[in-house]
Design a protein around this motif. Structure first.
Motif, PDB file in Angstrom:
ATOM      1  N   ALA A   1       0.827  -1.213   0.000  1.00  0.00           N
ATOM      2  CA  ALA A   1       0.000   0.000   0.000  1.00  0.00           C
ATOM      3  C   ALA A   1       0.855   1.255   0.000  1.00  0.00           C
ATOM      4  CB  ALA A   1      -0.928  -0.013   1.206  1.00  0.00           C
ATOM      5  N   ALA A   2       2.066   1.170   0.526  1.00  0.00           N
ATOM      6  CA  ALA A   2       2.918   2.367   0.608  1.00  0.00           C
ATOM      7  C   ALA A   2       3.501   2.754  -0.739  1.00  0.00           C
ATOM      8  CB  ALA A   2       4.042   2.127   1.615  1.00  0.00           C
TER       9      ALA A   2
ATOM     10  N   LYS B   1      -6.394   3.179   3.318  1.00  0.00           N
ATOM     11  CA  LYS B   1      -6.772   4.489   3.855  1.00  0.00           C
ATOM     12  C   LYS B   1      -5.588   5.178   4.508  1.00  0.00           C
ATOM     13  CE  LYS B   1     -11.714   3.605   4.616  1.00  0.00           C
ATOM     14  NZ  LYS B   1     -12.795   3.507   5.631  1.00  0.00           N
ATOM     15  N   ALA B   2      -4.755   4.401   5.204  1.00  0.00           N
ATOM     16  CA  ALA B   2      -3.584   5.001   5.853  1.00  0.00           C
ATOM     17  C   ALA B   2      -2.612   5.571   4.833  1.00  0.00           C
ATOM     18  CB  ALA B   2      -2.892   3.965   6.737  1.00  0.00           C
ATOM     19  N   ALA B   3      -2.492   4.907   3.675  1.00  0.00           N
ATOM     20  CA  ALA B   3      -1.598   5.393   2.623  1.00  0.00           C
ATOM     21  C   ALA B   3      -2.268   6.414   1.718  1.00  0.00           C
ATOM     22  CB  ALA B   3      -1.101   4.214   1.788  1.00  0.00           C
ATOM     23  N   ASN B   4      -3.567   6.708   1.953  1.00  0.00           N
ATOM     24  CA  ASN B   4      -4.321   7.685   1.148  1.00  0.00           C
ATOM     25  C   ASN B   4      -4.297   7.296  -0.330  1.00  0.00           C
ATOM     26  OD1 ASN B   4      -5.906   9.910   0.681  1.00  0.00           O
ATOM     27  ND2 ASN B   4      -4.195  11.364   0.647  1.00  0.00           N
ATOM     28  N   VAL B   5      -4.653   6.045  -0.593  1.00  0.00           N
ATOM     29  CA  VAL B   5      -4.638   5.483  -1.941  1.00  0.00           C
ATOM     30  C   VAL B   5      -6.069   5.155  -2.350  1.00  0.00           C
ATOM     31  CG1 VAL B   5      -3.799   3.578  -3.367  1.00  0.00           C
ATOM     32  CG2 VAL B   5      -2.328   4.553  -1.606  1.00  0.00           C
ATOM     33  N   PRO B   6      -6.497   5.510  -3.576  1.00  0.00           N
ATOM     34  CA  PRO B   6      -7.849   5.165  -4.026  1.00  0.00           C
ATOM     35  C   PRO B   6      -8.035   3.659  -4.184  1.00  0.00           C
ATOM     36  CG  PRO B   6      -6.584   6.121  -5.820  1.00  0.00           C
ATOM     37  CD  PRO B   6      -5.764   6.297  -4.587  1.00  0.00           C
ATOM     38  N   ILE B   7      -9.286   3.213  -4.023  1.00  0.00           N
ATOM     39  CA  ILE B   7      -9.615   1.786  -4.034  1.00  0.00           C
ATOM     40  C   ILE B   7     -10.558   1.498  -5.189  1.00  0.00           C
ATOM     41  CG2 ILE B   7     -10.693  -0.101  -2.742  1.00  0.00           C
ATOM     42  CD1 ILE B   7      -9.891   1.306  -0.181  1.00  0.00           C
ATOM     43  N   VAL B   8     -10.318   0.385  -5.879  1.00  0.00           N
ATOM     44  CA  VAL B   8     -11.227  -0.177  -6.877  1.00  0.00           C
ATOM     45  C   VAL B   8     -11.593  -1.574  -6.408  1.00  0.00           C
ATOM     46  CG1 VAL B   8     -11.528  -0.916  -9.266  1.00  0.00           C
ATOM     47  CG2 VAL B   8     -10.281   1.194  -8.763  1.00  0.00           C
ATOM     48  N   VAL B   9     -12.878  -1.843  -6.191  1.00  0.00           N
ATOM     49  CA  VAL B   9     -13.333  -3.121  -5.650  1.00  0.00           C
ATOM     50  C   VAL B   9     -13.598  -4.081  -6.797  1.00  0.00           C
ATOM     51  CG1 VAL B   9     -15.084  -4.284  -4.261  1.00  0.00           C
ATOM     52  CG2 VAL B   9     -14.319  -1.980  -3.646  1.00  0.00           C
ATOM     53  N   ALA B  10     -13.015  -5.292  -6.690  1.00  0.00           N
ATOM     54  CA  ALA B  10     -13.270  -6.367  -7.649  1.00  0.00           C
ATOM     55  C   ALA B  10     -13.949  -7.511  -6.905  1.00  0.00           C
ATOM     56  CB  ALA B  10     -11.972  -6.835  -8.288  1.00  0.00           C
ATOM     57  N   VAL B  11     -15.243  -7.718  -7.194  1.00  0.00           N
ATOM     58  CA  VAL B  11     -16.006  -8.802  -6.566  1.00  0.00           C
ATOM     59  C   VAL B  11     -15.765 -10.054  -7.399  1.00  0.00           C
ATOM     60  CG1 VAL B  11     -18.264  -9.568  -5.776  1.00  0.00           C
ATOM     61  CG2 VAL B  11     -17.699  -7.130  -5.741  1.00  0.00           C
TER      62      VAL B  11
END
Length: 725
Positions: A276-277, A304-314
């Protein structure tokens, strides 16, 4: 005679001039005192070596006689030791004692007062702990004035450190290189954080770095295999990823994306944090048939700690038990604002097995990268991040890294953590030699002198001397921090030694294939610490188990843990068997933690507890009178064991209506007129308590025994393990 008269006249003229130049006494109006006559006699005696000269007649008959009567006489002697001795004898004859005369003015000796007893108050100094916890941000071109403000030290002290480093500076406003600033800051004792400038002549778009995170067995590696049409999951032990892999995938549209695959087991939390970093986008993989799990929540917190956007893959939407809507609701309850619910987080339904929905995932990633407008500096020295590090038998230390900015060129001198070296070779993910590496490009670097830690930064320095100096400074700083932590830990143990019981130490030597796995296994083993057993990792290393590991284990009575390494040679195994050393070789983290947990349970001393072994009900009372009737007889309780057993060596507790009447040892236990040690449930017996005759029919006698309760090894479904005492 003529020369003698001339001398007399010259001496008279000199005395007249000397007396005429001192009118202070005449102005004061001092009267003649006996000391004047003594002074005249002294002068006459001092110069009596000149014949035919009478100073008394000359001075008394002269016109300056009034001045001499009112002015005290000052004597000057410039004579040899013989004349000084004659003067001393003359002074003693006249009764003069000038030693007892106390001088006045600034030359007077002051009376010494006795010293005042006061407690010593030392000057307040900053402790090493405060310096260790302080982090100083440095940058290229900063001055000594700015560095002094950030570190809290004086400019003179920093200037002395700079001179000791062999550097010369004109003034405190002269700009310093970032390497020198780091050396000065480490010498002060503070931690360092480098701030690199993003400005450059060549600022271009770069490929995004995407990290795939999620719970174990949710299909992260299978999804990446479907994207790059390979099969990595089949090579992983136990079907789970245990490394942090980096590779480039070229999409159908021609765009390239750098992917990082992180393991999902609870023991590999540090690897997910590193992923994540260094990443730009996090792909959160959630199984549609399993839902949100503990490692899923941990991956969300890392992103969230690294302030990185998330894309969810179900993933696993092809299974009959799949329920994508339930997964979306669970993610929304965890604080993720999905697009379907008015947020900005994209959700894509995919199936790695059927290879469906991959185009939508590619579009989502490229759209997110376009919104972020990812650019990097391509010119100038490179800045890179260590993803993984391993030790190769033929090529030495190998580092898998991703370039953040700049261009990494073969032949440059680099410092990686506390290690340094000259880049001998750069290889891409396919193993092909490259001359240079550009931003967002994962490469394998060869040529370091030692094996760095996963997560270290790679910086380029100007020369070999500067690389050696910076590496030595970092090693000294880490060693000081380690010794300080050890000292603080021992102090805490001494403070808590009275409250915490003594623990049994379990030394372990850890060997693994790569540096990241070594850290993960070490952290997982340390989580098995309990109040009764202390897991002490005495040594860690990368590579196969060697004879030196066996010798070290024999010296400290440790067991050797090998993870993802080959079984040791037969000679090493025989040497370990002869030394009674256990060697545990595993490829799956579940099995390793389970076996180590069982060893901890066996080695734990346990805690002593008193529990009820059985109960007996008093049915009848019998009394036997002794020879001395005054002392009374002995009461025998006829009992039936209603639960458990009754033992003669145990402690008995007499209960009447639920209240304790007596507690003490058993004096006699018989069954059918025979002395026995134990009576089981359902049998009748005769029982005599020591010093207790207060027995009644219907009382209950409990048998209390002291047992040792061992801790338990508990493993949860999420993969987390612990020792419960």
């Amino acid at each position: 005679m003529a020369w003698r008269r001339i001398g007399k006249k010259g001496l008279e003229a000199s005395l007249i001039r000397a007396l005429a130049s001192a009118p202070v006494g005449a102005a004061a109006g001092l009267n003649s005192t006996p000391s004047l006559d003594i002074g005249l006699k002294s002068i006459t005696a001092s110069v009596k070596c000149i014949h035919e000269l009478s100073f008394s007649s000359f001075l008394l008959g002269y016109r300056y006689h009034k001045v001499l009567n009112n002015e005290p006489l000052i004597r000057y002697f410039h004579a040899s030791p013989d004349l000084l001795a004659k003067k001393k004898n003359f002074d003693q004859e006249l009764g003069l004692n000038f030693k007892n005369k106390k001088p006045k003015g600034k030359y007077a000796k002051r009376e010494r007062k006795p010293p005042v007893e006061a407690p010593y108050v030392p000057k307040l100094k900053r402790t090493n702990k405060s310096l260790q916890e302080k982090t100083v941000e440095i940058f290229d071109g900063m001055t000594l004035v700015e560095l002094a403000k950030r570190t809290g030290e004086g400019i003179g002290a920093l200037l002395d450190i700079l001179i000791n480093l062999g550097e010369s500076t004109v003034s405190e406003f002269q700009p310093l290189s970032i390497d020198i600033a780091e050396l000065i800051t480490m010498e002060v004792g503070a931690s360092v954080k480098r701030i690199h400038a993003s400005e450059g002549k060549e600022i271009l778009l770069r490929p995004p770095v995407v990290t795939v995170m999620g719970h174990v067995d949710h299909g992260k590696t299978s999804l990446l295999d479907a994207l790059r049409q390979t099969s990595v999951a089949a090579n992983e032990a136990g079907g789970i990823t245990q490394h942090l892999g980096a590779f480039v995938v070229v999409m159908q549209s021609g765009a390239s994306i750098t992917f990082l695959d992180t393991p999902g087991h609870a023991a590999f939390s540090a690897m997910r944090a590193r992923g994540a970093a260094v990443t730009d986008i996090v792909v959160l993989v959630v199984a549609a048939d399993d839902g949100v799990m503990p490692q899923t929540l941990e991956a969300i917190s890392h992103a969230k700690a690294a302030n990185v956007p998330i894309v969810v893959a179900v993933n696993k939407c092809d299974k009959p038990a799949a329920n994508a809507e339930r997964v979306k609701l669970q993610l929304a309850s965890e604080g993720l604002l999905l697009e379907d619910m008015g947020g900005d987080i994209q959700v894509v339904e995919v199936s790695a097995l059927k290879k469906t929905g991959l185009d939508n995932l590619e579009e989502a990633l490229l759209l997110q990268a376009e919104v972020m407008n990812l650019k990097a500096r391509f010119d100038g020295p490179a800045q890179a991040y260590v993803v993984e590090a391993r030790l190769d038998k033929g090529r030495g230390p190998l580092v898998t890294a991703i370039v953040k900015a700049g261009t990494l060129v073969c032949g440059q001198h680099v410092v990686v953590g506390s290690e340094w070296g000259r880049i001998r070779a750069i290889r891409d993910v396919a193993g092909i030699l490259e001359e240079q590496a550009t931003p967002a490009m994962p490469v394998e670097i060869e040529g370091l002198k030692g094996l760095p830690m996963a997560g270290d930064d790679i910086i380029v320095v100007q020369s070999e001397e500067r690389a050696k100096m910076l590496s030595a400074g970092r090693k000294n700083k880490s060693e000081k921090d380690r010794l300080l932590k050890m000292t603080e830990g021992r102090a805490e143990e001494l403070e808590q030694s009275e409250e915490v019981p003594q623990r049994v130490e379990m030394p372990i030597i850890v060997k693994a294939d790569v540096q990241g796995t070594v850290q993960a296994v070490t952290d997982a083993l340390r989580t098995l610490n309990s109040p009764q057993v202390y897991v002490n990792v005495v040594h860690v290393g990368v590579g196969p188990i060697s004879q030196s590991d066996v010798d070290l284990a024999q010296a400290c009575d440790a067991c050797i843990v090998g993870f993802n390494v080959k079984k040791p040679a037969s000679s090493i195994s025989m040497s370990a068997i002869q030394a009674s050393i256990k060697i545990l070789v595993h490829r799956v983290i579940y099995h390793l933690l389970e076996e180590i947990g069982n060893m901890i349970v066996e080695k734990a001393p346990g805690t002593f507890e008193i529990q009820v072994a059985g109960e007996a009900e008093v049915l009848n009372l019998f009394e036997i009178l002794g020879k001395n009737k005054e002392r009374g007889g002995v009461k025998i309780a006829g009992c039936r064991v209603i639960d458990g057993y009754v033992s003669k060596s145990a402690t008995m507790k007499l209960l009447r209506s639920g209240e304790v009447v007596f507690e003490g040892p058993c004096k006699s236990l018989k069954q059918e007129k025979h002395d026995v040690e134990k009576v089981e449930k359902g049998n009748e017996c005769g029982l005599v308590l020591c010093d207790c005759n207060d027995l009644q029919i219907g009382d209950v006698i409990q048998c209390l025994e002291q047992v040792i309760r061992k801790p338990k090894f508990i493993s949860s479904e999420s993969g987390a393990v612990r020792i419960e005492c």
